[in-house]
Enzyme design. Sequence first.
Site, PDB file in Angstrom:
ATOM      1  N   HIS A  69     -45.451 -50.570  23.116  1.00 23.85           N
ATOM      2  CA  HIS A  69     -45.992 -50.395  24.467  1.00 23.85           C
ATOM      3  C   HIS A  69     -46.392 -51.728  25.093  1.00 23.85           C
ATOM      4  O   HIS A  69     -46.336 -51.892  26.309  1.00 23.85           O
ATOM      5  CB  HIS A  69     -47.195 -49.455  24.430  1.00 23.85           C
ATOM      6  CG  HIS A  69     -47.702 -49.088  25.785  1.00 23.85           C
ATOM      7  ND1 HIS A  69     -46.905 -48.485  26.739  1.00 23.85           N
ATOM      8  CD2 HIS A  69     -48.916 -49.258  26.364  1.00 23.85           C
ATOM      9  CE1 HIS A  69     -47.615 -48.290  27.846  1.00 23.85           C
ATOM     10  NE2 HIS A  69     -48.833 -48.755  27.642  1.00 23.85           N
ATOM     11  N   SER A  76     -47.938 -49.627  32.656  1.00 19.09           N
ATOM     12  CA  SER A  76     -48.345 -48.370  32.036  1.00 19.09           C
ATOM     13  C   SER A  76     -48.817 -47.390  33.109  1.00 19.09           C
ATOM     14  O   SER A  76     -48.024 -46.976  33.956  1.00 19.09           O
ATOM     15  CB  SER A  76     -49.422 -48.653  30.983  1.00 19.09           C
ATOM     16  OG  SER A  76     -49.661 -47.532  30.183  1.00 19.09           O
TER      17      SER A  76
END
Length: 703
Positions: free
Chosen positions: A675, A560
């Site tokens: 995610h 991320s």
Amino acid sequence: MIRASLAALALGSSFLAAAAAAQDTQDPYLWLEDIEGQKALDWVKRENAATDKLIRGRPGFEKDRERAKAILDDDRQIAEPGEVMGDTITSFWRDATNPRGIWRQSPLDAYLAGKPVWTTLIDVDALGKAEKQSWVWHGADCLAPDYKRCLVSISPGGTDADVVREWDRTTKSFVADGFTLPQAKSSVTWENADTLLVATDYGAGSMTASGYPRIVKRWKRGTPLSAAATVAEGEAADVGINVFAFMDGDRRRTMISRNKTFYTSDILLPHPGDGDFDRSVIPDTADIRAVIDGQVIIFLNEPYADFPAGSLLALPLDILASGGQVPFVPVMTPTKSQAIENVAASKNVLWVKALDDVEGKLFALRRDQPNGRWSQTEVPVAANATMSIAGTVDDRDLALITAETMLMPPTLYAVGESGAPRVVQSLPATFDAKDMRVEKRFATSKDGTKVPYFLVRKQGATGPVPALVHAYGGFRAAQTPGYLTGQPYRAGPLGLFWVEDGNAYVLANIRGGGEYGPAWHQAALREKRQNSFDDLHAVAEDLVATGVSAKGKIAISGRSNGGVLVGAAMEQRPDLYGAVISGSPLKDMKRYNKLLAGASWVAEYGDPDNPDDWAFMSRYSPYQNIRKGVKYPPIFLYLSTKDDRVHPGHARKFAARLTEYGNTVYYHEYLEGGHSVGADHAEDAVRAAMLHAFLTMELAGKK
């Protein structure tokens, strides 16, 4: 003069818009931002197939995958506590039989005795099969004090956007004609048994530029959502608005947070008597951490009055809500080496988990001193361990605490203010650690800052050996050392496999996280981002200087925000690093604010559409800083098509540009998982085996 200035401003704005448009048209890989576009998905399939061909048939791959899945599915795992509901406790559980998981409950006394008696509430796999949907569990919010009705959140494929449905815990079924919200990035909480506060997608104009709700409505049972009355609104430029509640004894305290930026929020409280929500005097840079005995506990991210950043304060809620003169009472101020990380309340005790040089300490605080002041007692649990507050048992004033180290499996304790912590569940070792050791070391960064890191390797190891360094460096998120079967995040037992091979695994606590409180984060914010890269370089250089590893034999890993980190690091020091792992990554910092939730992170990185901000962002933006003629270390990029937070286009374009310039790229894009990438343990196990093979091929010379 004013008109002339406005004209110049308009001209300047037109020029900047034209320049931005020109940059977009000069990007030959913009088509890869079309998430579900056929051309883009065909490219993904080709890249996935190429990586599968390189890795899946290698000797040892299937053995790694099977072992990783067995570790992840092992039913000898902590039954993490969910919500304590009177004399019952819930838990969410995944194993080989239940890959998507079961939500279940046990009598509280049996659970605390280490002999839970589980009853299944919702079987997510069975629900998905019955409804022909790939459901991923996002949680349940059950209304106290009877906890009969629950708001269950489930996501198709693991996206952040989910569906919310009312469920009855006594009948174990969804409520016919109950509250139901369609798929969206919603925020919802109970106001009472027949009323919800709902922030969701209400149609055109109801969402922010970041893709989150900006309107809260009060929705009454038996009425359509379209008839709900607006109680609060934010602006389109905000990050979003959300609703939440705390139980304060028998009283439910509802609140609204209007998130103006990622780090500033106005807290709205219901005004006594009329149900309207008014802005409170809670500083907009502070976070609400708990409610206890009529006091709201806030954490200061920046100094306020005479109180330093990083401390806890208590404010009386009733005075706050009525708009009276509010006293700010200090609760806890950490030392220079400490950072307050977790806070939770039981009936009479405020539990605080702090980091002290990145090792866990637990404190019990009571509001029992004159003038409403707080006493503080350190509660010993486990020395030199990573701890977390897994939950509290309200009426018994117990905290449920997990403790683990890189070599010690997790143990769950029931902890009171006095007496020895009671073991609720202690896991057996998953691997033999007798020949391994952990060291906490400090590297010196470019500006002289001491940066801690944890090093795991075999006893008596002599270097140099290949090393894997995992780091994050952003958003106040501290990286704490956990059992090797779960490090690094989303790659299962990769760290374990790597150390067993005779290599070194490192967890680096670089600036940008919360390891030493707000100042540690702010030291790498916006124009100071280079500090986090310098810290990572310093840890790697320290491994070389101390003979642990060597230049070109160090892999770096980041997810991320960590994708920005490792992308910039590999470009700045291609001589230092020999391999890179990058999961669900940000890479194109010129366009990140235009992609999915990217606009919400401007407070962290800066605004690329502002020339002053782009001046410092352009120096490190990974996608823009790939250079022809430079040999970069091989990189493994993994992500999910269903990621609705960090756009898949970041990784896709980065891979395409690196490949165009003749660099080695391994690429794997999962179709599900969101995610977090892994929708279940099977995907996590494949990823662990793939990444182990990648590191072995590129650093251990076993191609």
